[in-house]
Design an enzyme around this catalytic site. Structure first.
Site, PDB file in Angstrom:
ATOM      1  N   LYS A  22     -38.622 -31.380 -90.267  1.00 26.14           N
ATOM      2  CA  LYS A  22     -38.504 -31.802 -88.926  1.00 26.14           C
ATOM      3  C   LYS A  22     -39.536 -32.756 -88.615  1.00 26.14           C
ATOM      4  CE  LYS A  22     -40.068 -29.145 -85.341  1.00 26.14           C
ATOM      5  NZ  LYS A  22     -40.821 -29.811 -84.503  1.00 26.14           N
ATOM      6  N   ASN A  23     -40.769 -32.240 -88.906  1.00 32.48           N
ATOM      7  CA  ASN A  23     -41.823 -33.063 -88.473  1.00 32.48           C
ATOM      8  C   ASN A  23     -42.387 -34.420 -89.166  1.00 32.48           C
ATOM      9  OD1 ASN A  23     -42.092 -31.354 -86.291  1.00 32.48           O
ATOM     10  ND2 ASN A  23     -43.841 -30.417 -87.306  1.00 32.48           N
ATOM     11  N   ARG A  92     -40.813 -33.464 -76.774  1.00 33.63           N
ATOM     12  CA  ARG A  92     -42.203 -34.332 -76.626  1.00 33.63           C
ATOM     13  C   ARG A  92     -42.574 -35.290 -77.771  1.00 33.63           C
ATOM     14  NH1 ARG A  92     -46.148 -33.102 -77.948  1.00 33.63           N
ATOM     15  NH2 ARG A  92     -47.449 -34.058 -76.168  1.00 33.63           N
ATOM     16  N   CYS A 116     -45.839 -28.269 -72.634  1.00 34.93           N
ATOM     17  CA  CYS A 116     -44.899 -27.148 -73.380  1.00 34.93           C
ATOM     18  C   CYS A 116     -45.665 -25.932 -73.120  1.00 34.93           C
ATOM     19  CB  CYS A 116     -44.450 -27.630 -74.692  1.00 34.93           C
ATOM     20  SG  CYS A 116     -45.522 -27.214 -75.893  1.00 34.93           S
ATOM     21  N   ARG A 121     -50.526 -30.543 -74.206  1.00 33.53           N
ATOM     22  CA  ARG A 121     -49.900 -31.744 -74.950  1.00 33.53           C
ATOM     23  C   ARG A 121     -50.285 -32.964 -74.531  1.00 33.53           C
ATOM     24  NH1 ARG A 121     -46.422 -28.946 -78.174  1.00 33.53           N
ATOM     25  NH2 ARG A 121     -46.689 -30.718 -79.885  1.00 33.53           N
ATOM     26  N   ILE A 123     -51.657 -37.025 -74.161  1.00 33.23           N
ATOM     27  CA  ILE A 123     -51.271 -38.048 -74.937  1.00 33.23           C
ATOM     28  C   ILE A 123     -52.260 -39.225 -74.854  1.00 33.23           C
ATOM     29  CG2 ILE A 123     -48.692 -38.012 -75.159  1.00 33.23           C
ATOM     30  CD1 ILE A 123     -48.640 -40.151 -73.022  1.00 33.23           C
ATOM     31  N   LEU A 125     -54.999 -39.798 -76.474  1.00 30.88           N
ATOM     32  CA  LEU A 125     -55.272 -40.496 -77.793  1.00 30.88           C
ATOM     33  C   LEU A 125     -54.200 -41.497 -78.271  1.00 30.88           C
ATOM     34  CD1 LEU A 125     -56.861 -37.294 -79.669  1.00 30.88           C
ATOM     35  CD2 LEU A 125     -58.021 -39.269 -78.453  1.00 30.88           C
ATOM     36  N   ASP A 304     -48.869 -24.239 -87.212  1.00 31.89           N
ATOM     37  CA  ASP A 304     -47.449 -23.955 -87.219  1.00 31.89           C
ATOM     38  C   ASP A 304     -47.046 -22.577 -88.040  1.00 31.89           C
ATOM     39  OD1 ASP A 304     -46.149 -27.361 -87.016  1.00 31.89           O
ATOM     40  OD2 ASP A 304     -47.110 -26.008 -85.512  1.00 31.89           O
ATOM     41  N   ARG A 397     -34.594 -25.415 -82.472  1.00 26.85           N
ATOM     42  CA  ARG A 397     -35.095 -26.829 -82.562  1.00 26.85           C
ATOM     43  C   ARG A 397     -35.785 -26.963 -83.791  1.00 26.85           C
ATOM     44  NH1 ARG A 397     -38.896 -27.904 -77.675  1.00 26.85           N
ATOM     45  NH2 ARG A 397     -38.710 -29.949 -78.928  1.00 26.85           N
TER      46      ARG A 397
HETATM   47  C1  EPZ Z   1     -47.418 -32.161 -84.280  1.00 23.54           C
HETATM   48  O1  EPZ Z   1     -47.543 -32.094 -82.788  1.00 23.54           O
HETATM   49  C2  EPZ Z   1     -46.532 -31.291 -84.661  1.00 23.54           C
HETATM   50  N1  EPZ Z   1     -44.984 -31.902 -83.938  1.00 23.54           N
HETATM   51  C3  EPZ Z   1     -46.704 -30.076 -84.269  1.00 23.54           C
HETATM   52  O2  EPZ Z   1     -45.580 -29.061 -84.640  1.00 23.54           O
HETATM   53  C4  EPZ Z   1     -48.100 -29.439 -84.848  1.00 23.54           C
HETATM   54  O3  EPZ Z   1     -48.276 -28.088 -84.142  1.00 23.54           O
HETATM   55  C5  EPZ Z   1     -49.112 -30.385 -84.455  1.00 23.54           C
HETATM   56  O4  EPZ Z   1     -48.867 -31.744 -84.793  1.00 23.54           O
HETATM   57  C6  EPZ Z   1     -50.232 -30.044 -85.077  1.00 23.54           C
HETATM   58  O5  EPZ Z   1     -50.149 -29.918 -86.589  1.00 23.54           O
HETATM   59  C7  EPZ Z   1     -44.515 -32.818 -84.450  1.00 23.54           C
HETATM   60  O6  EPZ Z   1     -45.054 -33.346 -85.679  1.00 23.54           O
HETATM   61  C8  EPZ Z   1     -43.180 -33.140 -83.948  1.00 23.54           C
HETATM   62  P1  EPZ Z   1     -51.473 -33.002 -82.410  1.00 23.54           P
HETATM   63  P2  EPZ Z   1     -48.756 -33.304 -82.005  1.00 23.54           P
HETATM   64  O7  EPZ Z   1     -51.538 -34.432 -81.762  1.00 23.54           O
HETATM   65  O8  EPZ Z   1     -48.762 -34.544 -82.872  1.00 23.54           O
HETATM   66  C9  EPZ Z   1     -54.782 -32.656 -78.927  1.00 23.54           C
HETATM   67  C10 EPZ Z   1     -43.985 -27.495 -84.368  1.00 23.54           C
HETATM   68  O9  EPZ Z   1     -44.091 -26.323 -84.259  1.00 23.54           O
HETATM   69  N2  EPZ Z   1     -54.270 -34.100 -78.382  1.00 23.54           N
HETATM   70  O10 EPZ Z   1     -51.926 -32.910 -83.712  1.00 23.54           O
HETATM   71  O11 EPZ Z   1     -48.151 -33.141 -80.607  1.00 23.54           O
HETATM   72  C11 EPZ Z   1     -53.615 -31.766 -78.768  1.00 23.54           C
HETATM   73  O12 EPZ Z   1     -53.523 -31.197 -77.451  1.00 23.54           O
HETATM   74  C12 EPZ Z   1     -45.029 -28.310 -83.569  1.00 23.54           C
HETATM   75  O13 EPZ Z   1     -43.341 -28.003 -85.343  1.00 23.54           O
HETATM   76  C13 EPZ Z   1     -55.137 -34.680 -77.696  1.00 23.54           C
HETATM   77  O14 EPZ Z   1     -56.154 -34.087 -77.023  1.00 23.54           O
HETATM   78  O15 EPZ Z   1     -50.011 -32.355 -82.375  1.00 23.54           O
HETATM   79  C14 EPZ Z   1     -53.933 -30.584 -79.696  1.00 23.54           C
HETATM   80  O16 EPZ Z   1     -54.794 -29.918 -79.201  1.00 23.54           O
HETATM   81  C15 EPZ Z   1     -45.599 -27.603 -82.533  1.00 23.54           C
HETATM   82  N3  EPZ Z   1     -54.770 -35.990 -77.043  1.00 23.54           N
HETATM   83  C16 EPZ Z   1     -54.579 -31.494 -80.876  1.00 23.54           C
HETATM   84  O17 EPZ Z   1     -54.946 -32.540 -80.377  1.00 23.54           O
HETATM   85  C17 EPZ Z   1     -53.809 -36.655 -77.683  1.00 23.54           C
HETATM   86  O18 EPZ Z   1     -53.454 -37.775 -77.220  1.00 23.54           O
HETATM   87  C18 EPZ Z   1     -53.668 -31.769 -81.961  1.00 23.54           C
HETATM   88  O19 EPZ Z   1     -52.502 -32.103 -81.566  1.00 23.54           O
HETATM   89  C19 EPZ Z   1     -52.754 -36.025 -78.660  1.00 23.54           C
HETATM   90  C20 EPZ Z   1     -53.267 -34.615 -79.129  1.00 23.54           C
END
Ligand code: EPZ
Length: 417
Positions: A22-23, A92, A116, A121, A123, A125, A304, A397
Site C-alpha cells: 500500500k505504502n 491523508r 487521524c 500528522r 505537513i 515539512l 506500522d 484500508r
Molecule cells: C508514512 O506516513 C506511512 N504512510 C505510515 O503508514 C507510516 O506509519 C509512516 O510513514 C512512518 O513510517 C504512507 O506511506 C501512506 P511520516 P507519513 O511523515 O509519511 C512527523 C500505515 O499504517 N511529521 O514519516 O505520514 C509526523 O507527525 C501508515 O500504513 C512532521 O512533523 O509519516 C510523525 O511524527 C500509518 N511534519 C513523523 O514525522 C511533517 O511535515 C513521521 O511521519 C511530516 C511528518
C-alpha cells in the site's frame, strides 16, 4: 459487513503470499501526475486506500482501470489542479499529489489532510520542502495554495525523518531546474520503490534508500510500467500470525531483507525464523520470551508493526517495554487488548506489557485504526472463544483479503453484519 469474528486456539500452518505494498503504491500512483500518457502497474493491492487514490486522480481528469493484475492510469492534461477536502479527508496520503501537480503545472490547490487517530500528522515539512524549491505557499480556508513558475533545485534538510515529506519533495524535484539534495531523507523501502519508478519515467535520482538523495531536474518525464514491491507490513503481520498461534507459516512474495528489525526481535524472543530472498518461515514455538522494542525510522523497528508486535508480547513470558517514538497517539489498541485480558500499562509514549501466556479471553473489541485492527485480529487468533472486532472497515484500508489469507492457513475467521 462491519465486524470480524475470530475464533481463538487454532495453530496456523501452511504458505501464504503477500500482496503489493500500500505504502509504495500510493506515492507511485500519485507520481503518474508528473507524466502524461498511460502508466501500467502490476501487483497494485485491491484496498480502500487505492480506491480513494483512484477517485482523486479521476477528479483531476485522469482515467484509472484495473484489469486482473494490471492497473492502468491514463493521465491527460488535468482538468483541475485542485484536490478537494471530501477526497483528501478520507485518506491523508492524498497530500502526495501536491508535489507532482505543483512541479508539472506550476500551481496546486490541495486540501490540508487533517489528523487521524494516531496523531496530528502535520505537513509542515512537506511545505518547507516545497518552499525550499521556490514555491509560494499560502494556507487559505483549509487548503494549501502552492505556486511556482518553475521549481528550482535546492538543498533541503528534514529536521524530522518523514516518509511522505521525502516522497513529496523528491517527486517535485524531478521537474525542477537544477539539482536538489534531500538530507536526513527517509530510507524506507517504499521510497526506493517510488524512486525506481521515477527513474523509469526518466528522472535522474541517486542515493534513494540512504539519508542523502540527489535529484537532477529534467524537463519532461514519460509514462512507464512497474510492478509494486511486496507489502512488508502485511508480510510482518502474517509472520506474527504464525508465531502467535504456535504454528508454522511461510510467507512468500515478500522481502525478508525489508524486515530485519522485526526478524531480529522475533528471534530474540525465541522464535526460529528461516529466510530466503523472497520468503520467510516462522517455526512452531510453544512459548516465547518478552523483548523490548522501540519504533524508529527504517531500518529500525517499523511503527506500522508496533501494534501487531504488542499482541505477540501480550502472551509472552515476561515483561516487554514498547516505546513508540514516531506517532504521539499510537496506543489506541492498548485498551482493546486489555479488554481481551492483556496486562498492559500505557504511558505517554511507552507501554509496559506484562505477558500472560494463554492469558487472553475473547470479548467484543473496537478497531480504531488500520494497524490496531490487525493487532486485534492477531490477539483474537489466541484469545479463548470467539472475539468480535468491530469497525473492521479500518482493516480494509491496508490489508487485501486478510481473512481469506488467514483462513487458508487454518484460522476460523469470518465477517458478519
Ligand atoms: C508514512 O506516513 C506511512 N504512510 C505510515 O503508514 C507510516 O506509519 C509512516 O510513514 C512512518 O513510517 C504512507 O506511506 C501512506 P511520516 P507519513 O511523515 O509519511 C512527523 C500505515 O499504517 N511529521 O514519516 O505520514 C509526523 O507527525 C501508515 O500504513 C512532521 O512533523 O509519516 C510523525 O511524527 C500509518 N511534519 C513523523 O514525522 C511533517 O511535515 C513521521 O511521519 C511530516 C511528518
Amino acid at each position: 459487513m462491519d465486524k470480524m469474528l475470530v475464533t481463538g486456539g487454532l495453530s496456523l500452518r501452511g504458505t501464504v503470499q503477500t500482496s503489493g505494498a500500500k505504502n509504495a503504491a500510493l506515492p507511485i500512483l500519485f507520481s503518474t501526475l508528473l507524466a502524461d500518457g498511460e502508466h501500467v502497474f502490476r501487483n497494485v493491492p485491491d484496498l480502500k486506500d487505492i480506491e480513494s487514490t483512484a477517485k482523486l486522480l479521476e477528479s483531476l481528469g485522469c482515467e484509472t482501470r484495473r484489469e486482473g493484475d494490471v492497473f492502468r492510469v491514463k493521465v491527460n492534461k488535468l482538468k483541475s489542479i485542485e484536490a478537494h477536502y471530501d477526497l483528501v479527508r478520507k485518506m491523508r496520503a492524498s497530500i502526495l499529489c501536491l508535489g507532482p501537480i505543483l512541479s508539472k503545472y506550476g500551481e496546486a490547490v490541495v486540501s490540508m489532510p487533517g489528523g487521524c487517530a494516531i496523531g496530528t500528522r502535520p505537513i509542515d515539512l512537506h511545505l518547507e520542502g516545497m518552499k525550499a524549491l521556490g514555491a509560494e505557499i499560502t494556507l487559505k480556508e483549509g487548503y494549501v495554495h502552492a505556486a511556482a513558475k518553475r521549481l528550482v533545485g535546492g538543498t533541503i534538510l528534514f529536521e524530522t525523518c518523514t516518509v511522505g515529506g521525502t516522497e513529496n519533495v523528491m517527486m517535485a524535484a524531478t521537474l525542477a531546474s537544477g539539482k536538489t539534495i534531500l538530507e536526513n531523507a527517509a530510507k524506507e523501502p517504499e521510497i526506493v520503490d517510488l524512486a525506481e519508478y521515477l527513474i523509469k519515467m526518466g528522472a535522474k535520482i541517486s542515493g534513494h534508500g540512504t539519508s542523502i538523495i540527489t535529484i537532477e531536474g529534467v524537463d519532461q518525464l514519460r509514462p512507464s510500467e512497474h510492478t509494486i514491491m511486496a507489502d512488508r507490513i502485511e508480510a510482518g503481520t502474517l509472520l506474527i500470525a504464525g508465531a502467535i498461534t504456535k504454528g508454522e507459516v511461510t510467507v512468500e512474495k515478500c522481502r525478508p531483507q525489508h524486515l530485519e528489525a522485526l526478524i531480529l526481535k522475533m528471534r530474540e524472543a525465541g522464535f526460529k525464523i528461516e529466510t530466503e530472498k523472497t520468503a520467510m518461515t516462522v517455526f512452531k514455538a510453544s512459548a516465547w520470551d518478552a523483548v523490548d522494542i522501540t519504533t524508529a525510522p527504517h531500518p529500525l523497528f517499523p511503527t506500522d508493526l508496533q501494534a501487531q508486535f504488542m499482541a505477540l508480547m501480550s502472551v509472552a513470558n515476561g515483561t516487554s517495554v514498547i516505546s513508540e517514538t514516531i506517532f504521539e497517539n499510537r496506543f489506541m489498541h492498548v485498551n482493546e487488548l486489555i479488554r481481551l485480558g492483556a496486562d498492559i500499562t500505557p504511558k505517554t509514549r511507552v507501554a509496559v506489557v506484562r505477558g500472560k501466556p494463554d492469558g487472553l479471553t475473547a470479548a467484543p473489541v473496537m478497531a480504531t485504526d488500520l494497524r490496531a485492527s490487525a493487532s486485534l485480529v492477531l490477539a483474537g487468533l489466541v484469545a479463548k472463544g470467539e472475539t468480535m472486532v468491530n469497525r473492521i472497515y479500518h482493516l480494509d484500508r491496508g490489508y487485501e483479503n486478510l481473512e481469506a489469507k488467514l483462513s487458508s492457513l487454518g484460522a476460523k475467521i469470518r465477517r458478519s453484519e
